[in-house]
Design a protein around this motif. Structure first.
Motif, PDB file in Angstrom:
ATOM      1  N   GLY A   1       0.798  -1.219   0.000  1.00 42.65           N
ATOM      2  CA  GLY A   1       0.000   0.000   0.000  1.00 42.65           C
ATOM      3  C   GLY A   1       0.825   1.260   0.000  1.00 42.65           C
ATOM      4  O   GLY A   1       0.352   2.314   0.427  1.00 42.65           O
ATOM      5  N   TRP A   2       2.052   1.217  -0.488  1.00 42.82           N
ATOM      6  CA  TRP A   2       2.908   2.398  -0.533  1.00 42.82           C
ATOM      7  C   TRP A   2       2.542   3.280  -1.717  1.00 42.82           C
ATOM      8  O   TRP A   2       2.076   2.790  -2.752  1.00 42.82           O
ATOM      9  CB  TRP A   2       4.375   2.002  -0.667  1.00 42.82           C
ATOM     10  CG  TRP A   2       4.937   1.302   0.542  1.00 42.82           C
ATOM     11  CD1 TRP A   2       4.378   1.224   1.782  1.00 42.82           C
ATOM     12  CD2 TRP A   2       6.167   0.574   0.602  1.00 42.82           C
ATOM     13  NE1 TRP A   2       5.178   0.504   2.632  1.00 42.82           N
ATOM     14  CE2 TRP A   2       6.292   0.093   1.937  1.00 42.82           C
ATOM     15  CE3 TRP A   2       7.172   0.289  -0.311  1.00 42.82           C
ATOM     16  CZ2 TRP A   2       7.383  -0.661   2.353  1.00 42.82           C
ATOM     17  CZ3 TRP A   2       8.256  -0.464   0.098  1.00 42.82           C
ATOM     18  CH2 TRP A   2       8.364  -0.932   1.422  1.00 42.82           C
ATOM     19  N   ASP A   3       2.782   4.561  -1.565  1.00 43.29           N
ATOM     20  CA  ASP A   3       2.557   5.485  -2.664  1.00 43.29           C
ATOM     21  C   ASP A   3       3.855   5.810  -3.404  1.00 43.29           C
ATOM     22  O   ASP A   3       3.859   6.601  -4.347  1.00 43.29           O
ATOM     23  CB  ASP A   3       1.902   6.780  -2.168  1.00 43.29           C
ATOM     24  CG  ASP A   3       2.762   7.483  -1.111  1.00 43.29           C
ATOM     25  OD1 ASP A   3       3.789   6.894  -0.677  1.00 43.29           O
ATOM     26  OD2 ASP A   3       2.405   8.611  -0.729  1.00 43.29           O
ATOM     27  N   ARG A   4       4.952   5.240  -2.982  1.00 40.73           N
ATOM     28  CA  ARG A   4       6.242   5.460  -3.638  1.00 40.73           C
ATOM     29  C   ARG A   4       7.187   4.330  -3.264  1.00 40.73           C
ATOM     30  O   ARG A   4       6.882   3.497  -2.392  1.00 40.73           O
ATOM     31  CB  ARG A   4       6.844   6.801  -3.227  1.00 40.73           C
ATOM     32  CG  ARG A   4       6.975   6.983  -1.739  1.00 40.73           C
ATOM     33  CD  ARG A   4       7.380   8.399  -1.362  1.00 40.73           C
ATOM     34  NE  ARG A   4       7.282   8.623   0.060  1.00 40.73           N
ATOM     35  CZ  ARG A   4       8.194   8.253   0.942  1.00 40.73           C
ATOM     36  NH1 ARG A   4       9.284   7.623   0.516  1.00 40.73           N
ATOM     37  NH2 ARG A   4       8.037   8.496   2.226  1.00 40.73           N
ATOM     38  N   LEU A   5       8.333   4.312  -3.919  1.00 43.24           N
ATOM     39  CA  LEU A   5       9.338   3.283  -3.700  1.00 43.24           C
ATOM     40  C   LEU A   5      10.495   3.891  -2.910  1.00 43.24           C
ATOM     41  O   LEU A   5      11.013   4.942  -3.298  1.00 43.24           O
ATOM     42  CB  LEU A   5       9.840   2.789  -5.062  1.00 43.24           C
ATOM     43  CG  LEU A   5      10.440   1.387  -5.146  1.00 43.24           C
ATOM     44  CD1 LEU A   5       9.418   0.342  -4.734  1.00 43.24           C
ATOM     45  CD2 LEU A   5      10.916   1.129  -6.574  1.00 43.24           C
ATOM     46  N   PRO A   6      10.911   3.287  -1.787  1.00 41.69           N
ATOM     47  CA  PRO A   6      12.053   3.849  -1.053  1.00 41.69           C
ATOM     48  C   PRO A   6      13.348   3.675  -1.851  1.00 41.69           C
ATOM     49  O   PRO A   6      13.604   2.622  -2.418  1.00 41.69           O
ATOM     50  CB  PRO A   6      12.084   3.051   0.248  1.00 41.69           C
ATOM     51  CG  PRO A   6      11.326   1.815  -0.036  1.00 41.69           C
ATOM     52  CD  PRO A   6      10.325   2.132  -1.089  1.00 41.69           C
ATOM     53  N   CYS A   7      14.132   4.704  -1.874  1.00 36.87           N
ATOM     54  CA  CYS A   7      15.380   4.707  -2.645  1.00 36.87           C
ATOM     55  C   CYS A   7      16.439   3.876  -1.923  1.00 36.87           C
ATOM     56  O   CYS A   7      16.483   3.822  -0.695  1.00 36.87           O
ATOM     57  CB  CYS A   7      15.869   6.144  -2.845  1.00 36.87           C
ATOM     58  SG  CYS A   7      17.291   6.276  -3.945  1.00 36.87           S
ATOM     59  N   MET A   8      17.330   3.255  -2.705  1.00 39.11           N
ATOM     60  CA  MET A   8      18.392   2.428  -2.145  1.00 39.11           C
ATOM     61  C   MET A   8      19.773   3.007  -2.443  1.00 39.11           C
ATOM     62  O   MET A   8      20.774   2.293  -2.449  1.00 39.11           O
ATOM     63  CB  MET A   8      18.301   0.996  -2.681  1.00 39.11           C
ATOM     64  CG  MET A   8      17.039   0.274  -2.237  1.00 39.11           C
ATOM     65  SD  MET A   8      17.029  -1.462  -2.711  1.00 39.11           S
ATOM     66  CE  MET A   8      18.395  -2.079  -1.717  1.00 39.11           C
ATOM     67  N   CYS A   9      19.848   4.316  -2.691  1.00 38.04           N
ATOM     68  CA  CYS A   9      21.151   4.921  -2.971  1.00 38.04           C
ATOM     69  C   CYS A   9      22.015   5.017  -1.731  1.00 38.04           C
ATOM     70  O   CYS A   9      23.232   5.148  -1.820  1.00 38.04           O
ATOM     71  CB  CYS A   9      20.959   6.300  -3.590  1.00 38.04           C
ATOM     72  SG  CYS A   9      20.340   7.535  -2.425  1.00 38.04           S
ATOM     73  N   GLU A  10      21.393   4.965  -0.534  1.00 35.63           N
ATOM     74  CA  GLU A  10      22.083   5.052   0.750  1.00 35.63           C
ATOM     75  C   GLU A  10      22.787   6.392   0.948  1.00 35.63           C
ATOM     76  O   GLU A  10      23.707   6.516   1.761  1.00 35.63           O
ATOM     77  CB  GLU A  10      23.092   3.910   0.917  1.00 35.63           C
ATOM     78  CG  GLU A  10      22.466   2.541   0.798  1.00 35.63           C
ATOM     79  CD  GLU A  10      23.452   1.418   1.054  1.00 35.63           C
ATOM     80  OE1 GLU A  10      24.273   1.551   1.996  1.00 35.63           O
ATOM     81  OE2 GLU A  10      23.415   0.423   0.319  1.00 35.63           O
ATOM     82  N   GLY A  11      22.377   7.409   0.201  1.00 32.02           N
ATOM     83  CA  GLY A  11      22.951   8.734   0.376  1.00 32.02           C
ATOM     84  C   GLY A  11      22.310   9.455   1.546  1.00 32.02           C
ATOM     85  O   GLY A  11      21.086   9.419   1.710  1.00 32.02           O
ATOM     86  N   PRO A  12      23.081  10.149   2.376  1.00 38.57           N
ATOM     87  CA  PRO A  12      22.508  10.821   3.557  1.00 38.57           C
ATOM     88  C   PRO A  12      21.591  11.976   3.206  1.00 38.57           C
ATOM     89  O   PRO A  12      20.768  12.395   4.024  1.00 38.57           O
ATOM     90  CB  PRO A  12      23.743  11.280   4.328  1.00 38.57           C
ATOM     91  CG  PRO A  12      24.822  11.391   3.292  1.00 38.57           C
ATOM     92  CD  PRO A  12      24.543  10.324   2.282  1.00 38.57           C
ATOM     93  N   ASP A  13      21.723  12.538   1.991  1.00 37.51           N
ATOM     94  CA  ASP A  13      20.918  13.694   1.620  1.00 37.51           C
ATOM     95  C   ASP A  13      19.798  13.343   0.654  1.00 37.51           C
ATOM     96  O   ASP A  13      19.218  14.233   0.029  1.00 37.51           O
ATOM     97  CB  ASP A  13      21.817  14.760   0.985  1.00 37.51           C
ATOM     98  CG  ASP A  13      22.573  14.214  -0.234  1.00 37.51           C
ATOM     99  OD1 ASP A  13      22.663  12.958  -0.362  1.00 37.51           O
ATOM    100  OD2 ASP A  13      23.058  15.025  -1.038  1.00 37.51           O
TER     101      ASP A  13
END
Length: 549
Positions: free
Chosen positions: A231-243
């Motif tokens: 039920g997410w509205d987006r995909l979490p990024c996996m770049c692992e960047g702090p910003d």
């Protein structure tokens, strides 16, 4: 019993043929015994009233067969259905099967392809012709077998042919999980509009990450399927960047997948994740509690050998994303044999001692996959109850319930692999305490069976082992599902102290959920509905088969 099949077999080839016939005859005898068991259940006192129970006579017999043979409920249903078909509808085919001349695979096909025949005279004719042909059937492909049986059915009852168009018209989704890799394959048949909507939704979700995400578009589209499920509205990024603004995990969408893992796998992923303290996204990793550091080992205890290092689990986790690295540094044609062997053996891979995890009620996951899941999951420590006192209430606490579900993983009825629906007191409360040694997980079906059906009894031991005794007095043992991968979950907990002898089971069915119609009535409705769908095609076939003169 089967000596006559092997008495004259002397050469290896003759013995192979003879024992294949013994195997077929033994399978026929087993199905006959299953039909006897069902017939006895129907003849028992009060069976007519139990036919409309949610857990009816058929269900009880299936549970008994499944416990005796450690088979799933679906497999037992199929076996028992074919056993009844052979006895009630195809006795002559059953006689050929009892002689060991045909295999169960062929018998199953015959039962399925003749299921729609209703006219007794047509069924007798089909049974007789099939039995005669089966004695000289020979080797045939599956498609040819279907075609030959359908030809015979068509000659006697055109309305009863199982047609391929029925399968084509059926929509559905099937998920096949590979327990060795932690990857699932999803097969779906949907309408064109639903397919277009899914395709567009997957593409939109795949593009919600930042440009530094290491996954390919196909990998992000695959991850989008899980995002839709949660039920997410987006995909979490996996770049692992702090910003990275897209790295935060979305809020939970109402679906939770429980994953059990040790800290050596979960901790790596969490330490490397950005924003690791955000709320639960729908996946929950449960690292096991470590041993008590204050407990000193015995004086004569042997120190265990040091564990090998976990390697670069972060690197292994990152290797799951992006384009696969090239196997060779230059085209194959430019390699000599020595260069090729040296290059192929140069990277043997990296060992990781990090423990695998497991989805509760699902497959085992490699450590690298667990570490990847932990990047966007909430981690909760699983508390092992040990020798703690029983809880003073009927409903177990969240911590105790989590432990029991993690220990059992699936329904504890022998042979059942369904997810856990209910936690049940082995000794009914309040005569038995609410503690780990008296709680077990069951699917709803077997929970009803244990609660209401007379003759079934269970005994649970402190390590979670359960001995189930069926109405015939046959005992079957069920072990916790986690005892091989997480043996610490099966360590004995506080023993059960029975307060008093519980009363006899309430088996009158006053509180047993009821079916709207009986199982037999539902089966007849399905057969009639499929015959009705076949009617236009069958009528055209009959008209076209009439000679023009």
């Amino acid at each position: 019993m089967f000596e006559r099949f092997v008495s004259g077999a002397t050469t290896p080839g003759e013995r192979v043929r003879a024992y294949a016939r013994v195997e077929n005859a033994a399978c026929a005898a087993r199905l006959s015994a299953m039909a006897d068991l069902l017939e006895r259940a129907y003849a028992a006192s009060g069976s007519a009233q139990r036919e409309q129970w949610r857990c009816d006579n058929w269900s009880s017999v299936c549970a008994q067969i499944g416990a005796a043979q450690t088979l799933t409920n679906g497999m037992v249903n199929a076996l028992l259905t074919n056993a009844v078909v052979l006895r009630d509808r195809l006795p002559e085919v059953a006689a050929v099967f009892a002689e060991g001349l045909i295999t169960y695979l062929l018998v199953r096909t015959i039962c399925q392809r003749t299921a729609l025949v209703q006219d007794p005279a047509a069924l007798r004719a089909i049974d007789a012709e099939l039995a005669e042909q089966l004695r000289t059937w020979g080797a045939k492909s599956l498609s040819q077998t279907d075609a030959d049986i359908d030809t015979l059915v068509l000659r006697h009852d055109p309305y009863a042919v199982r047609r391929a168009e029925e399968v084509v018209r059926t929509t559905g989704v099937t998920v096949h999980t590979d327990g060795a890799t932690g990857v699932a394959h999803v097969d779906a048949t949907v309408t064109a509009t639903d397919g277009a909507a899914f395709d567009r939704r997957a593409d939109l979700l795949a593009r919600t990450v930042c440009d530094r995400d290491p996954r390919t578009l196909d990998q992000r589209r695959a991850a989008a399927l899980g995002a839709m499920g949660f039920g997410w509205d987006r995909l979490p990024c996996m770049c692992e960047g702090p910003d990275c603004d897209a790295a935060a995990r979305p809020p939970a969408g109402g679906v939770v997948i429980h994953v059990i893992a040790r800290e050596d796998a979960v901790g790596d992923g969490m330490n490397c994740a950005a924003g690791a303290a955000t709320p639960d996204p729908g996946q929950e990793s449960r690292p096991l509690a470590p041993p008590d550091p204050e407990r000193e080992p015995a004086a004569d205890a042997v120190s265990p050998p040091p564990k090998p290092s976990t390697g670069h689990l972060s690197a292994q986790r990152r290797a799951l994303t992006g384009e696969p690295p090239p196997l060779l540094s230059k085209p194959l044609r430019d390699h000599t044999v020595a260069e090729l062997m040296a290059e192929l053996s140069a990277g043997p891979g990296e060992f990781s001692a990090a423990s695998p995890g497991i989805i509760v009620g699902g497959p085992v996951l490699p450590a690298a996959v667990v570490a990847q899941l932990a990047m966007h999951a909430r981690s909760t420590r699983l508390i092992l109850p040990g020798e703690t006192s029983p809880e003073p209430r009927y409903r177990p606490s969240r911590a105790l319930a989590d432990f029991v579900r993690s220990r059992d993983l699936t329904c504890r009825h022998p042979g059942c692999t369904r997810p856990i629906d209910d936690l049940d007191h082995t000794i009914p409360y309040p005569w038995g305490p609410t503690c780990a040694s008296n709680l077990a997980g069951y699917c709803r079906h077997h929970h009803l069976l244990k609660t209401f059906w007379p003759g079934w009894s269970t005994v649970q031991y402190p390590d979670g082992t359960i001995v189930v005794t069926d109405p015939d007095g046959q005992a079957s043992t069920s072990y916790p599902g986690s005892r091989l991968l997480f043996p610490e979950l099966s360590e004995p907990t506080a023993p059960v102290r029975e307060c008093a002898a519980p009363p006899p089971k309430l088996s009158a069915g006053l509180t047993m959920p009821k079916r709207r119609i009986t199982r037999m009535q539902a089966r007849r409705q399905r057969v009639e509905a499929e015959r009705q769908r076949n009617a236009p095609w069958a009528e055209r076939y009959v008209q076209e088969s009439v000679p023009a003169f």
